[in-house]
Design a protein around this motif. Structure first.
Motif, short mmCIF file in Angstrom:
data_model
loop_
_atom_site.label_atom_id
_atom_site.label_comp_id
_atom_site.label_asym_id
_atom_site.label_seq_id
_atom_site.Cartn_x
_atom_site.Cartn_y
_atom_site.Cartn_z
N ASP A 27 -11.14 -3.18 -4.96
CA ASP A 27 -11.53 -2.84 -3.60
C ASP A 27 -12.41 -1.59 -3.66
O ASP A 27 -11.93 -0.58 -4.18
CB ASP A 27 -10.27 -2.57 -2.76
CG ASP A 27 -10.47 -2.87 -1.28
OD1 ASP A 27 -11.38 -3.64 -0.94
OD2 ASP A 27 -9.68 -2.35 -0.48
N GLU A 80 -4.00 4.75 5.22
CA GLU A 80 -4.31 5.03 3.82
C GLU A 80 -5.68 5.71 3.71
O GLU A 80 -6.02 6.26 2.68
CB GLU A 80 -4.25 3.74 2.97
CG GLU A 80 -5.36 2.73 3.19
CD GLU A 80 -5.27 2.00 4.54
OE1 GLU A 80 -4.24 2.14 5.23
OE2 GLU A 80 -6.25 1.30 4.89
N HIS A 93 0.86 -1.18 0.00
CA HIS A 93 0.00 0.00 0.00
C HIS A 93 0.89 1.22 0.00
O HIS A 93 1.64 1.48 0.95
CB HIS A 93 -0.92 0.01 1.22
CG HIS A 93 -2.17 -0.79 1.02
ND1 HIS A 93 -2.16 -2.15 0.91
CD2 HIS A 93 -3.47 -0.41 0.88
CE1 HIS A 93 -3.41 -2.58 0.72
NE2 HIS A 93 -4.21 -1.56 0.70
O1 H79 Z 1 -6.76 -1.34 1.19
C1 H79 Z 1 -6.95 -1.81 2.50
C2 H79 Z 1 -7.98 -1.03 3.24
O2 H79 Z 1 -7.81 0.37 3.11
C3 H79 Z 1 -9.23 -1.47 2.57
N1 H79 Z 1 -8.96 -2.84 2.15
C4 H79 Z 1 -7.61 -3.15 2.50
C5 H79 Z 1 -7.01 -4.18 1.58
C6 H79 Z 1 -10.39 -1.41 3.43
N2 H79 Z 1 -11.46 -0.83 3.10
N3 H79 Z 1 -12.34 -0.96 4.04
N4 H79 Z 1 -11.84 -1.63 4.97
C7 H79 Z 1 -10.59 -1.92 4.66
C8 H79 Z 1 -12.56 -1.97 6.17
C9 H79 Z 1 -12.86 -0.74 6.91
C10 H79 Z 1 -12.12 -0.51 8.04
C11 H79 Z 1 -12.36 0.68 8.84
FE1 H79 Z 1 -10.99 2.01 9.27
C12 H79 Z 1 -12.23 0.72 10.23
C13 H79 Z 1 -12.81 1.92 8.39
C14 H79 Z 1 -12.84 2.80 9.50
C15 H79 Z 1 -12.48 2.05 10.63
C16 H79 Z 1 -9.18 1.16 8.97
C17 H79 Z 1 -9.15 1.92 10.12
C18 H79 Z 1 -9.49 2.05 7.92
C19 H79 Z 1 -9.63 3.30 8.49
C20 H79 Z 1 -9.41 3.21 9.82
#
Ligand code: H79
Length: 469
Positions: A225, A72, A49
């Motif tokens: 994604d 990210e 990433h």
């Molecule tokens: O690219 C990576 C993540 O950015 C993406 N998928 C992986 C491979 C991803 N998208 N959604 N999610 C993961 C799940 C959401 C997680 C969350 Fe959070 C928890 C959204 C808000 C709280 C992680 C922690 C992202 C931002 C803060």
């Protein structure tokens, strides 16, 4: 009218009627197995990433945004519009020459067989030279970072995958109001530019993907994604058209299931652990448990667990929750024993350099794989539902025993394995071991000390196809 034109027309008519043809039109199960073969054998890949967020490093206004979680997502976490975000992030995104060769060497040295990297994350910044965007590496840095990365990976003999976000926090026609579940920094706010036309965003998305699949030689994986229950598939991304475009440009490509979010596509919920052990191939080739290892294998379903080394995907200077070598290596073994792949993420810094902790962890996995890779690559899931002392993988008539807890009495029982053993040895150094078939199963006499405190592998060559009672 040629046959090909006829076929193309009938595909279009079927698609227009909502009848979906298979993932790869006319592909037989044997053809699919052949297409999936390298990926199923690889078992271990490196995820990367890296984008504008990497330079921000989890810091905004001089303060940590968080000490854990995906940085990210920083643009969304601080609710910045794209101009504010770009203005701060661009000066901090300073890829140093040769950065991609470092990544490729790290992956190779770790024993990864493929690398999937972010061509565009949710922030919308494209790492390639895009004719349809000025929010890309070529416009900002006068470089094509996708080209640099692909060339470096190929030079190390690695397979190449593109992570591409269909969510886009930059494009001015992306209709973020269409989904309650998909994130956007400006969510809940009216569109500043008045009305938006999502179809224009989709034309742009498809064009970007077209470029990525046309200009960089063979692409082995497309890692989309992501989608929501309330906005996904054909409606959200013209997903079937996108898949068809992808397959037409790259016939051998392998795609994940994230253009969709339904049970048929391997999803149970919006949680990233909410996978279902099913996948109709028309929605993709493999399912994608995130930050989570399924409890059991899933016969007939290809799957890949993606996971971070600490808790963030994109680099954060505040995240020190690094997983131990023991956790990482045992995760890889656990996943292989369940018939899945492990896609393990590094988050390089804004200059492309990889944090020391990550380099060290990947190297530790590589050191283990140098000795024990035979028990991971090309193997299939365990024949045993549960082993108290560790895990197992198989390859034809060979059973690999991955011992986590070395028995104090130097006796290891493989319960229920009734096939006679022709030979048994420690994979490390090839030390032969005494093996006896008993009513309880196969019993092995081990040296007093484990060759590896994390996972010691024993190879058992069986006399015939394994029978387990
Ligand atoms: O690219 C990576 C993540 O950015 C993406 N998928 C992986 C491979 C991803 N998208 N959604 N999610 C993961 C799940 C959401 C997680 C969350 Fe959070 C928890 C959204 C808000 C709280 C992680 C922690 C992202 C931002 C803060």
């Amino acid at each position: 009218m040629t046959r090909r034109v006829l076929m193309a027309q009938s595909v279009m008519i079927l698609a227009a009627c909502g009848v979906i043809v298979g993932a790869v039109a006319g592909e037989t199960p044997a053809g699919r197995d052949a297409r999936m073969a390298w990926w199923r054998d690889a078992r271990f890949g490196m995820f990367v990433h890296w984008g504008l967020y990497s330079g921000l490093a989890g810091t905004w206004d001089g303060k940590p945004v968080a000490t854990s979680g995906g940085m990210e997502w920083i643009q969304e976490r601080v609710k910045a519009d794209t101009d504010t975000y770009a203005k701060r992030a661009i000066p901090l995104f300073t890829p140093r020459p040769g950065f991609a060769r470092e990544w490729a060497r790290i992956a190779k040295d770790a024993g990864a067989r493929y690398v999937v990297f972010t061509t565009k994350h949710h922030d919308g910044f494209a790492l390639h030279d895009s004719a349809v965007s000025e929010y890309d590496a070529a416009s900002v840095l006068h470089r094509d970072l996708v080209k640099e990365i692909v060339e470096a990976l190929r030079a190390e003999g690695l397979r190449v995958g593109f992570y591409h976000s269909v969510i886009d926090w930059h494009h001015d026609q992306y209709e973020y109001g269409r989904s309650r579940q998909l994130p956007h920094p400006l969510k809940g706010q009216p569109y500043k530019n008045g009305t938006r036309d999502h179809q224009q965003y989709l034309a742009y998305l498809h064009q970007e993907v077209n470029e990525l699949l046309s200009k960089y030689g063979p692409v082995d994986i497309m890692w989309w994604d992501y989608s929501a229950q309330d906005f996904q598939g054909q409606e959200a991304w013209r997903a079937f058209d996108l898949m068809q475009l992808t397959r037409s440009k790259q016939p051998g490509i392998i795609m994940n299931n994230r253009l969709f979010r339904t049970p048929e596509a391997g999803w149970k919920s919006m949680g990233t652990e909410g996978y279902a052990a099913s996948l109709d191939p028309k929605y993709g080739d493999f399912i994608t448990p995130e930050q989570h290892i399924p409890d059991t294998g899933m016969p007939g379903v290809d799957w890949e667990t993606c996971m971070t080394l600490n808790t963030t995907w994109g680099y954060s200077e505040h995240d020190h929750a690094w997983k131990s070598d023991e956790t990482l290596i045992r995760n890889l073994v656990d996943i292989a024993s369940k018939g899945g792949n492990y896609l393990l993420n590094i988050g390089p810094k804004g200059d492309g350099s990889v944090p020391d902790e990550s380099v060290r962890s990947m190297h530790a996995i590589g050191a283990w794989m140098t000795v024990n890779g035979e028990a991971i690559y090309g193997t299939r899931a365990s024949l045993f539902s549960r082993l108290t002392w560790g895990r197992s993988t198989t390859k034809g008539r060979t059973v690999y025993l991955h011992v986590f807890d070395w028995p104090a009495d130097s006796t290891l029982t493989v319960p229920g394995l009734m096939t006679r053993a022709k030979a048994a040895r420690l994979l490390a150094g090839g030390v032969p071991l005494e093996a006896t078939t008993t009513a309880a199963g196969l019993v092995l006499k081990l040296p007093a000390r484990a060759p590896d405190p994390i996972a010691s592998v024993i190879t058992v060559e069986l006399d015939g196809a394994p029978t387990v009672k």
